[in-house]
Every structure is written in C-alpha cells, then in structure tokens.
Design an enzyme around this catalytic site. Structure first.
Site, PDB file in Angstrom:
ATOM      1  N   SER A   1      31.140  33.330  82.625  1.00 30.95           N
ATOM      2  CA  SER A   1      31.454  32.543  83.689  1.00 30.95           C
ATOM      3  C   SER A   1      30.174  31.932  84.219  1.00 30.95           C
ATOM      4  O   SER A   1      28.998  32.437  84.006  1.00 30.95           O
ATOM      5  CB  SER A   1      32.094  33.162  84.804  1.00 30.95           C
ATOM      6  OG  SER A   1      31.994  32.356  85.924  1.00 30.95           O
ATOM      7  N   SER A   2      30.356  30.485  84.723  1.00 32.06           N
ATOM      8  CA  SER A   2      29.089  29.887  85.195  1.00 32.06           C
ATOM      9  C   SER A   2      28.655  30.763  86.340  1.00 32.06           C
ATOM     10  O   SER A   2      27.540  30.578  86.698  1.00 32.06           O
ATOM     11  CB  SER A   2      29.617  28.499  85.600  1.00 32.06           C
ATOM     12  OG  SER A   2      30.002  27.592  84.274  1.00 32.06           O
TER      13      SER A   2
ATOM     14  N   ALA B   1      26.900  23.814  83.718  1.00 25.49           N
ATOM     15  CA  ALA B   1      26.371  25.281  83.571  1.00 25.49           C
ATOM     16  C   ALA B   1      26.973  25.979  82.543  1.00 25.49           C
ATOM     17  O   ALA B   1      27.642  27.127  82.790  1.00 25.49           O
ATOM     18  CB  ALA B   1      26.684  26.007  85.099  1.00 25.49           C
TER      19      ALA B   1
ATOM     20  N   HIS C   1      28.218  28.029  79.064  1.00 20.14           N
ATOM     21  CA  HIS C   1      27.978  29.258  78.402  1.00 20.14           C
ATOM     22  C   HIS C   1      28.588  29.299  77.213  1.00 20.14           C
ATOM     23  O   HIS C   1      29.367  28.341  76.939  1.00 20.14           O
ATOM     24  CB  HIS C   1      28.151  30.350  79.398  1.00 20.14           C
ATOM     25  CG  HIS C   1      29.548  30.110  80.038  1.00 20.14           C
ATOM     26  ND1 HIS C   1      30.559  30.322  79.382  1.00 20.14           N
ATOM     27  CD2 HIS C   1      29.903  29.958  81.289  1.00 20.14           C
ATOM     28  CE1 HIS C   1      31.603  30.107  80.009  1.00 20.14           C
ATOM     29  NE2 HIS C   1      31.165  29.874  81.524  1.00 20.14           N
TER      30      HIS C   1
ATOM     31  N   MET D   1      32.652  22.021  84.328  1.00 16.96           N
ATOM     32  CA  MET D   1      32.089  21.649  85.418  1.00 16.96           C
ATOM     33  C   MET D   1      30.545  21.930  85.348  1.00 16.96           C
ATOM     34  O   MET D   1      29.834  22.099  86.107  1.00 16.96           O
ATOM     35  CB  MET D   1      32.490  22.420  86.587  1.00 16.96           C
ATOM     36  CG  MET D   1      33.902  22.112  87.140  1.00 16.96           C
ATOM     37  SD  MET D   1      34.432  22.290  88.739  1.00 16.96           S
ATOM     38  CE  MET D   1      34.034  24.113  88.736  1.00 16.96           C
TER      39      MET D   1
ATOM     40  N   LYS E   1      40.432  32.689  80.362  1.00 17.03           N
ATOM     41  CA  LYS E   1      40.041  33.335  81.595  1.00 17.03           C
ATOM     42  C   LYS E   1      40.545  32.545  82.628  1.00 17.03           C
ATOM     43  O   LYS E   1      40.956  33.498  83.414  1.00 17.03           O
ATOM     44  CB  LYS E   1      38.355  33.019  81.704  1.00 17.03           C
ATOM     45  CG  LYS E   1      37.987  33.910  82.893  1.00 17.03           C
ATOM     46  CD  LYS E   1      36.532  34.311  82.820  1.00 17.03           C
ATOM     47  CE  LYS E   1      35.794  33.077  83.479  1.00 17.03           C
ATOM     48  NZ  LYS E   1      36.035  33.102  85.078  1.00 17.03           N
TER      49      LYS E   1
ATOM     50  N   HIS F   1      32.132  28.078  76.923  1.00 20.27           N
ATOM     51  CA  HIS F   1      32.589  26.678  76.961  1.00 20.27           C
ATOM     52  C   HIS F   1      32.172  26.152  75.558  1.00 20.27           C
ATOM     53  O   HIS F   1      32.905  25.344  74.896  1.00 20.27           O
ATOM     54  CB  HIS F   1      31.441  25.923  77.855  1.00 20.27           C
ATOM     55  CG  HIS F   1      31.680  25.888  79.135  1.00 20.27           C
ATOM     56  ND1 HIS F   1      30.680  26.717  80.137  1.00 20.27           N
ATOM     57  CD2 HIS F   1      32.508  25.496  79.913  1.00 20.27           C
ATOM     58  CE1 HIS F   1      31.267  26.792  81.263  1.00 20.27           C
ATOM     59  NE2 HIS F   1      32.501  26.098  81.469  1.00 20.27           N
TER      60      HIS F   1
HETATM   61  O1  PAF Z   1      37.709  25.060  84.520  1.00 22.08           O
HETATM   62  C1  PAF Z   1      37.002  24.370  84.966  1.00 22.08           C
HETATM   63  O2  PAF Z   1      35.882  24.439  84.890  1.00 22.08           O
HETATM   64  C2  PAF Z   1      37.767  23.329  85.759  1.00 22.08           C
HETATM   65  O3  PAF Z   1      38.699  23.754  86.856  1.00 22.08           O
HETATM   66  C3  PAF Z   1      38.028  21.892  85.235  1.00 22.08           C
HETATM   67  C4  PAF Z   1      39.048  22.171  84.248  1.00 22.08           C
HETATM   68  C5  PAF Z   1      36.995  21.288  84.313  1.00 22.08           C
HETATM   69  C6  PAF Z   1      38.503  21.038  86.237  1.00 22.08           C
HETATM   70  O4  PAF Z   1      37.257  20.661  87.179  1.00 22.08           O
END
Ligand code: PAF
Length: 280
Positions: A185-186, A32, A34, A30, A149, A37
């Site tokens: 976390s974002s 943002a 870090h 989604m 997480k 990701h």
């Molecule tokens: O973990 C996330 O960032 C969201 O829940 C995902 C898997 C991208 C679905 O929108």
C-alpha cells in the site's frame, strides 16, 4: 514513454493509436507506486498494445483532509518505475484539469456502498466514481486494471461501469504482499520500521483465519480476528466484516455464500490499513 498533463493532448495520442486499431489498457493510480501497482501495469502490458497509467491524487475521495495532505507524492520515482515496466503514457493532470468546476454528480451504489469502507468513509466512493468515470472518459480504455486489495472499490467500479454502460472491461488483479505478508500500500511508507513489523500481524491473522474457518461459526471467526489483531497494542481494528464477495453484505452462516471474504480496516498508529482474504 510520454508524460501528458492535459486531456486534450492525451486524446490526440490515444486517438491515433485507436485509429491504428491498437488496444488500450489503463491503470489508474494516485501515485506513490509500489509492486502492487507494477503488477497491474505488467498485466496491462501483457494484455494490450498500449498501456496508459494515470497519477492523480483525487481530492474528492478523501473524507479526511489530513489524509489528503499526508498522502505520499513521489512523481519522479513513479515515472521512472512506469517507464522501466513498459508503460507507454503517463497521464498526470493538475486538479484544475480534472475538476475545472466542482463535480456535483451523486452516484447511487445502494447496499454496495453502505458497508465497510463506504460506511466508515462517507463520500469516499462517490469521489472514486467521479474521478474514475472522468478518467475512463478521457482514456476510453479497452481494459482497466484494479487491485483486489481495494475489494469494495472493485465492486463499486464494476457497478459504475454497468450503470453508465461504459464499454470497458474491468480486470481484477490479486493482492501483492511484502515478503512478510503485509499487503502493499502507498500508505505503508508512513509506517515506521517497527510499525511495519507489527502490521504484519494483520495478514498473519487473515491467513490463519482460513484454518480457523473450518471449526468456527462466522460470528466466532469475526470475534477471533478482532481479538487477535487488537492483541497487539499498536494495532486497532476499525472493522472486520465477513461478507458475500459479490453483494458485499455480511453473512451470518457459511452456507449463505460460496464466495466468503473477510475485509478488515486497521489503524497502525495513525495510518489506516485495509486488507482482505478471499476464502474459496
Ligand atoms: O485505488 C486508487 O488508487 C484510487 O482510488 C483510484 C482508483 C486511482 C481513483 O483515484
């Protein structure tokens, strides 16, 4: 790296790659972004010929409209970070592209969704399943990467893949932490400097719970974790649950499972943070 906004264009590019028998790894996000990701992107780049990341703040998984409104959006920085880390395609659709009409599908994840995040955020996992199934349909990846997480999300997505008989391998990647232990976390960007420092207590308590586990019952340990975190006035526990890592159901004694996991949700001011500790 190419930035794509429509499913049609995405499928044109990926169809060509698939025709050349290239494997496709997918990292749904989604935004943002870090280091958490980026570790998923890194794993996908190592495992696959092509890596696709999506950036889409999915409205259907937010049960709190305020949370959706405040969710950090940093598209330009995200794109730069992905490019630097070997991603090949970024899929960044508008809401209309993913939801040309309301998605009325209802998933049933049974006991898996009745606990923890599912119990505290009604409709959240239905929204996650809606968007992840649409993204999987659009990308048709060989492998998709998710962080541990969001421990319950991982179990829900595995269940969804089984239910819909999707041929995608789900790869779980370990939690990435700040040097002080705070799980990446974002939402951390919404914490003040002082709150960030105070929030480190969550991971400190979880790490210490590994030692405490040897001398305490499940209920005692749970209470100890709650008291230790709530001891900091800036933190407020929403739930602590000690569960079997596969069924996600609470355990009452350690001999009920070989895979015990503690999952927590804690408010730091008005920012809701989750974390977990896998013991074995
Ligand atoms: O973990 C996330 O960032 C969201 O829940 C995902 C898997 C991208 C679905 O929108």
């Amino acid at each position: 790296m190419k930035i794509i906004h429509t499913i049609r264009e995405l499928q044109q590019f990926l169809g060509k790659a698939r025709g050349e028998l290239k494997t496709i790894g997918f990292v749904p996000t989604m935004g943002a972004l870090h280091r958490g990701h980026i570790s998923l992107v890194g794993q996908s780049v190592r495992d696959n010929d092509i890596t696709v990341a999506s950036i889409f703040v999915n409205p259907t998984q937010f049960n709190d409209p305020n949370d959706l409104l405040k969710y950090p959006r940093t598209l330009d920085a995200d794109v730069q970070l992905l490019e630097k880390n070997g991603c090949n395609y970024v899929f960044a659709p508008e809401v209309k592209e993913m939801y040309p009409e309301p998605d009325t599908r209802t998933f049933d994840f049974s006991d898996l969704e009745r606990v923890m995040e599912g119990a505290h955020r009604p409709g959240h996992f239905n929204g996650v399943a809606q968007i992840v199934s649409k993204l999987f349909d659009a990308v048709q990846p060989d492998r998709a990467y998710f962080g541990e997480k969001d421990f319950q999300q991982l179990a829900i997505i595995r269940a969804m893949v089984r239910q819909l008989k999707m041929g995608v391998e789900i790869v779980a990647c370990p939690i990435v932490r700040e040097p002080n232990g705070l799980a990446m976390s974002s939402r951390n960007t919404r914490l003040s400097e002082e709150q960030r420092e105070k929030a480190t207590l969550i991971s400190k308590v979880l790490y210490e719970s590994k030692n405490q586990k040897t001398t305490q019952t499940v209920d005692q340990l749970k209470q100890w974790i709650i008291n230790s975190i709530n001891g900091e006035p800036e933190l407020k526990v929403e739930y602590v649950d000690i569960v079997d890592g596969s069924s996600l159901q609470s355990i009452r004694s350690w001999d009920e499972t070989t895979y015990p996991v503690t999952c927590v949700a804690v408010f730091c001011g008005d920012v809701r943070l989750i974390d977990n500790m896998i013991y074995n």
